[in-house]
Design a protein around this motif. Structure first.
Motif, PDB file in Angstrom:
ATOM      1  N   HIS A 178      36.970  53.744  11.199  1.00 59.71           N
ATOM      2  CA  HIS A 178      35.611  53.866  11.730  1.00 59.71           C
ATOM      3  C   HIS A 178      35.281  52.682  12.626  1.00 59.71           C
ATOM      4  O   HIS A 178      35.853  51.610  12.490  1.00 59.71           O
ATOM      5  CB  HIS A 178      34.595  53.939  10.578  1.00 59.71           C
ATOM      6  CG  HIS A 178      34.784  55.161   9.739  1.00 59.71           C
ATOM      7  ND1 HIS A 178      35.763  55.234   8.776  1.00 59.71           N
ATOM      8  CD2 HIS A 178      34.171  56.357   9.765  1.00 59.71           C
ATOM      9  CE1 HIS A 178      35.723  56.433   8.223  1.00 59.71           C
ATOM     10  NE2 HIS A 178      34.767  57.141   8.805  1.00 59.71           N
ATOM     11  N   GLY A 179      34.330  52.915  13.539  1.00 63.64           N
ATOM     12  CA  GLY A 179      33.903  51.818  14.416  1.00 63.64           C
ATOM     13  C   GLY A 179      32.423  51.553  14.219  1.00 63.64           C
ATOM     14  O   GLY A 179      31.753  52.254  13.449  1.00 63.64           O
ATOM     15  N   GLY A 180      31.922  50.544  14.893  1.00 63.17           N
ATOM     16  CA  GLY A 180      30.485  50.274  14.974  1.00 63.17           C
ATOM     17  C   GLY A 180      29.800  50.157  13.629  1.00 63.17           C
ATOM     18  O   GLY A 180      30.293  49.486  12.718  1.00 63.17           O
ATOM     19  N   PHE A 183      31.696  51.257  10.408  1.00 61.76           N
ATOM     20  CA  PHE A 183      32.658  50.243   9.958  1.00 61.76           C
ATOM     21  C   PHE A 183      31.951  49.177   9.132  1.00 61.76           C
ATOM     22  O   PHE A 183      32.379  48.849   8.017  1.00 61.76           O
ATOM     23  CB  PHE A 183      33.369  49.604  11.169  1.00 61.76           C
ATOM     24  CG  PHE A 183      34.254  48.451  10.789  1.00 61.76           C
ATOM     25  CD1 PHE A 183      35.545  48.678  10.322  1.00 61.76           C
ATOM     26  CD2 PHE A 183      33.792  47.135  10.854  1.00 61.76           C
ATOM     27  CE1 PHE A 183      36.363  47.612   9.939  1.00 61.76           C
ATOM     28  CE2 PHE A 183      34.599  46.067  10.462  1.00 61.76           C
ATOM     29  CZ  PHE A 183      35.888  46.309  10.013  1.00 61.76           C
TER      30      PHE A 183
END
Ligand code: URA
Ligand code: SF4
Length: 214
Positions: A178-180, A183
């Motif tokens: 996951h990002g952003g 995360f």
């Protein structure tokens, strides 16, 4: 545990036997069996899923990207690898070859079943007070079969025979996908669960003393 043998001796003998294991098909593609490492007298054991590429190459658990994230989260709770013992639910890398790429995959039920004997003996020897499962294969092996990670992580269970308290948290490899904001949110959940496990060890030590007086 055989009488007169230390936990270190038992684990060394088990690791040596496991290094020859051919109980499942993962034996054919592994480089190293990743048995586990850390402080065998630790009251806290972390059980992950299974080795990835770096772990397969080095024979050590959690040394790739997921391991680096795990180390950071442990450090935020004042914990280092020397304090705890870390191992996996399956001891050999599960992967799929796609052309020139090799991708990790979750272990299959027959592989989990075949490998369970090693984890069983390992946890019997260590006898931790608290187990923190990382990821679904570990949670469904040690807590209950239908474990649903996002719904059930962070809650304590007392039904696992290897430790007084067992809980599961998000696997760092899942967090890394996951990002952003997601995360950060997931990473904070893992740090919070590790901190809860650290506190649970303190409680479990008190419980154990009370048990002795009963
Ligand atoms: N992921 C795991 O579950 N275990 C490791 O050892 C490394 C990555
Ligand atoms: Fe043996 Fe476990 Fe490796 Fe399968 S994954 S070969 S059961 S050590």
């Amino acid at each position: 545990m055989p009488e007169g043998e230390s936990v270190e001796q038992v684990l060394t003998a088990l690791a040596s036997k496991a290094s020859q294991c051919t109980r499942c098909a993962l034996a054919a593609t592994r480089t190293n069996v990743v048995f586990g490492e850390g402080n065998p007298k630790s009251p806290l054991v972390i059980v992950g899923e299974g080795p990835g590429q770096q772990e397969d190459a080095t024979g050590r658990p959690f040394v790739g990207r997921a391991g680096i994230l795990l180390d950071e989260c442990l450090a935020e709770c004042g914990i280092t690898r020397k304090h705890i013992y870390i191992c996996n639910t399956v001891k050999c890398r599960a992967c799929i070859v796609e052309g020139s790429r090799v991708r990790n995959r979750p272990p299959m039920p027959d592989e989990l079943k075949a490998c369970f004997g090693w984890l069983d003996q390992q946890l019997e020897a260590i006898k931790p007070l608290v187990i923190l499962c990382l990821g679904a294969p570990s949670a469904s092996t040690l807590i209950h079969k239908e474990f649903r990670m996002l719904a059930e992580r962070g809650t304590w269970h007392t039904t696992c025979k290897y430790a007084r308290y067992t809980m599961a948290s998000l696997h760092p490899a899942f967090i890394l996908r996951h990002g952003g904001d997601a995360f950060q949110t997931y990473r904070s959940l893992l740090v919070g669960d590790i901190e809860a496990a650290r506190k649970k060890v303190i409680q479990a030590r008190k419980d154990a003393k009370v048990d002795l007086l009963q």
